[in-house]
Design an enzyme around this catalytic site. Structure first.
Site, PDB file in Angstrom:
ATOM      1  N   HIS A  37       0.842  -1.210   0.000  1.00  0.00           N
ATOM      2  CA  HIS A  37       0.000   0.000   0.000  1.00  0.00           C
ATOM      3  C   HIS A  37       0.876   1.259   0.000  1.00  0.00           C
ATOM      4  O   HIS A  37       0.575   2.242  -0.681  1.00  0.00           O
ATOM      5  CB  HIS A  37      -0.887   0.035   1.243  1.00  0.00           C
ATOM      6  N   LYS A 184       3.380  -9.247  -0.527  1.00  0.00           N
ATOM      7  CA  LYS A 184       2.824  -8.647   0.691  1.00  0.00           C
ATOM      8  C   LYS A 184       1.307  -8.621   0.576  1.00  0.00           C
ATOM      9  O   LYS A 184       0.768  -8.318  -0.503  1.00  0.00           O
ATOM     10  CB  LYS A 184       3.322  -7.212   0.849  1.00  0.00           C
ATOM     11  N   ARG A 187      -3.674 -10.204   4.305  1.00  0.00           N
ATOM     12  CA  ARG A 187      -4.109 -11.552   4.715  1.00  0.00           C
ATOM     13  C   ARG A 187      -2.937 -12.410   5.188  1.00  0.00           C
ATOM     14  O   ARG A 187      -3.164 -13.444   5.814  1.00  0.00           O
ATOM     15  CB  ARG A 187      -4.850 -12.243   3.574  1.00  0.00           C
TER      16      ARG A 187
HETATM   17  P1  AMP Z   1      -6.320  -4.071  -0.352  1.00  0.00           P
HETATM   18  O1  AMP Z   1      -6.170  -3.273   0.890  1.00  0.00           O
HETATM   19  O2  AMP Z   1      -5.823  -5.483  -0.221  1.00  0.00           O
HETATM   20  O3  AMP Z   1      -7.697  -3.978  -0.948  1.00  0.00           O
HETATM   21  O4  AMP Z   1      -5.347  -3.406  -1.421  1.00  0.00           O
HETATM   22  C1  AMP Z   1      -5.429  -2.042  -1.736  1.00  0.00           C
HETATM   23  C2  AMP Z   1      -4.553  -1.767  -2.928  1.00  0.00           C
HETATM   24  O5  AMP Z   1      -3.207  -2.121  -2.620  1.00  0.00           O
HETATM   25  C3  AMP Z   1      -4.951  -2.604  -4.153  1.00  0.00           C
HETATM   26  O6  AMP Z   1      -4.826  -1.791  -5.319  1.00  0.00           O
HETATM   27  C4  AMP Z   1      -3.943  -3.723  -4.136  1.00  0.00           C
HETATM   28  O7  AMP Z   1      -3.689  -4.269  -5.415  1.00  0.00           O
HETATM   29  C5  AMP Z   1      -2.708  -2.985  -3.621  1.00  0.00           C
HETATM   30  N1  AMP Z   1      -1.766  -3.957  -3.055  1.00  0.00           N
HETATM   31  C6  AMP Z   1      -2.010  -4.893  -2.106  1.00  0.00           C
HETATM   32  N2  AMP Z   1      -0.909  -5.639  -1.890  1.00  0.00           N
HETATM   33  C7  AMP Z   1       0.050  -5.175  -2.733  1.00  0.00           C
HETATM   34  C8  AMP Z   1       1.387  -5.547  -3.006  1.00  0.00           C
HETATM   35  N3  AMP Z   1       1.991  -6.545  -2.363  1.00  0.00           N
HETATM   36  N4  AMP Z   1       2.076  -4.847  -3.939  1.00  0.00           N
HETATM   37  C9  AMP Z   1       1.470  -3.820  -4.605  1.00  0.00           C
HETATM   38  N5  AMP Z   1       0.203  -3.433  -4.401  1.00  0.00           N
HETATM   39  C10 AMP Z   1      -0.504  -4.096  -3.487  1.00  0.00           C
END
Ligand code: AMP
Length: 279
Positions: A37, A184, A187
């Site tokens: 993030h 990363k 979860r």
């Molecule tokens: P989430 O909080 O899991 O819904 O993710 C929010 C945003 O962060 C989404 O656009 C995800 O694709 C991005 N994101 C989550 N994990 C990663 C990661 N390891 N590398 C790059 N972007 C990520």
């Protein structure tokens, strides 16, 4: 950095910035923030005058037997990380702020959602598209930043932005990984010590597939077999899907002669993890 819980507060702040002619970058998240993030927020801060981050565990994108209630939350830590990464406003709405009880409108992208996570999580992308389009109308950003970790989500969002003429540039950002290769993810917090070790099988299996592709393998089935065989060596891993699809249409390919997305979802114990690469 400001924080806001209401749509009204966000709109007022954005209006002020617009009056000053400032550009706005937006990073939607479900919180429990990590370096993945942070990379999105930092990029948004580089490319825009102001950055808005939303932290919202969106109920409409979780299925009935998924982890909505247990999803990790840490508002204080998230606020610190946002500030450190260059955000100017963090929006933490309650579900009651985001949704009317009698909401009747859906945003549904067909085609791109029939395979991969769309097939395994019915209704998931409708929930994502609904909440992201609402955030776009609330924040009215110039640019919005999404991770390539959720490759199908990125493709689906680009499609509805195009189809519905949102005047927003969608920026895809590379996957951020742990030192040992695990992508990363919020979860990952569910994994026990033993499961954390087993979870390495995802990136290791994808690396084997990459190696075969670099040696000239062109059969999608052979690539899938390499991954499936590799996953089967890890007792705690249970494959959810392994797919080789066209990177734009997300439709299955047999012979690899155009850019592809190799995407997998794997249960490590009860935790479902995803990973992918494009080639
Ligand atoms: P989430 O909080 O899991 O819904 O993710 C929010 C945003 O962060 C989404 O656009 C995800 O694709 C991005 N994101 C989550 N994990 C990663 C990661 N390891 N590398 C790059 N972007 C990520």
């Amino acid at each position: 950095m400001k924080t806001a819980n209401t749509i009204k507060e966000v709109r007022e702040t954005v209006k002020e910035w617009r009056k000053q002619g400032l550009s706005i970058g937006f990073v939607p998240t479900m919180g429990y923030l990590h370096e993945g993030h942070m990379s999105l927020i930092e990029r948004a801060a580089k490319e825009n005058d102001k950055v808005v981050v939303s932290v919202f565990v969106n109920p409409t994108q979780f299925g009935p037997n998924e982890d909505l209630d247990n999803y990790p939350r840490s508002l204080e830590r998230d606020t610190e990380i946002c500030e450190k990464s260059g955000a100017n406003l963090v929006f933490f709405p309650e579900a009651s702020e985001m949704y009317f009880e009698d909401k009747s409108t859906s945003v549904s992208v067909s085609g791109l959602t029939t395979l991969l996570c769309g097939a395994k999580r019915p209704g998931h992308f409708d929930g994502v598209c609904l909440v992201v389009s609402k955030f776009f109308n609330i924040v009215t950003p110039d640019r919005a930043y999404f991770g390539e970790k959720d490759a199908q989500q990125l493709a689906v969002i680009k499609r509805f932005v195009r189809d519905l003429n949102f005047d927003i540039e969608i920026v895809g950002c590379p996957i951020v990984r742990e030192c040992d290769g695990l992508a990363k993810s919020s979860r990952n917090a569910y994994l026990s010590k033993e499961e954390r070790k087993s979870a390495l099988i995802l990136s290791q299996s994808l690396n084997k597939a990459k190696e075969a592709l670099s040696k000239g393998e062109t059969s999608a089935n052979k690539i899938k077999d390499i991954i499936i065989n590799s996953l089967s060596t890890e007792p705690l891993a249970k494959m959810d899907y392994v797919e080789v699809v066209d990177s734009l249409s997300l439709s299955p390919v047999e012979n690899i002669n155009a850019p592809i997305l190799v995407a997998i979802a794997v249960y490590i114990g009860k935790t479902r993890l995803i990973d992918n690469f494009t080639y």
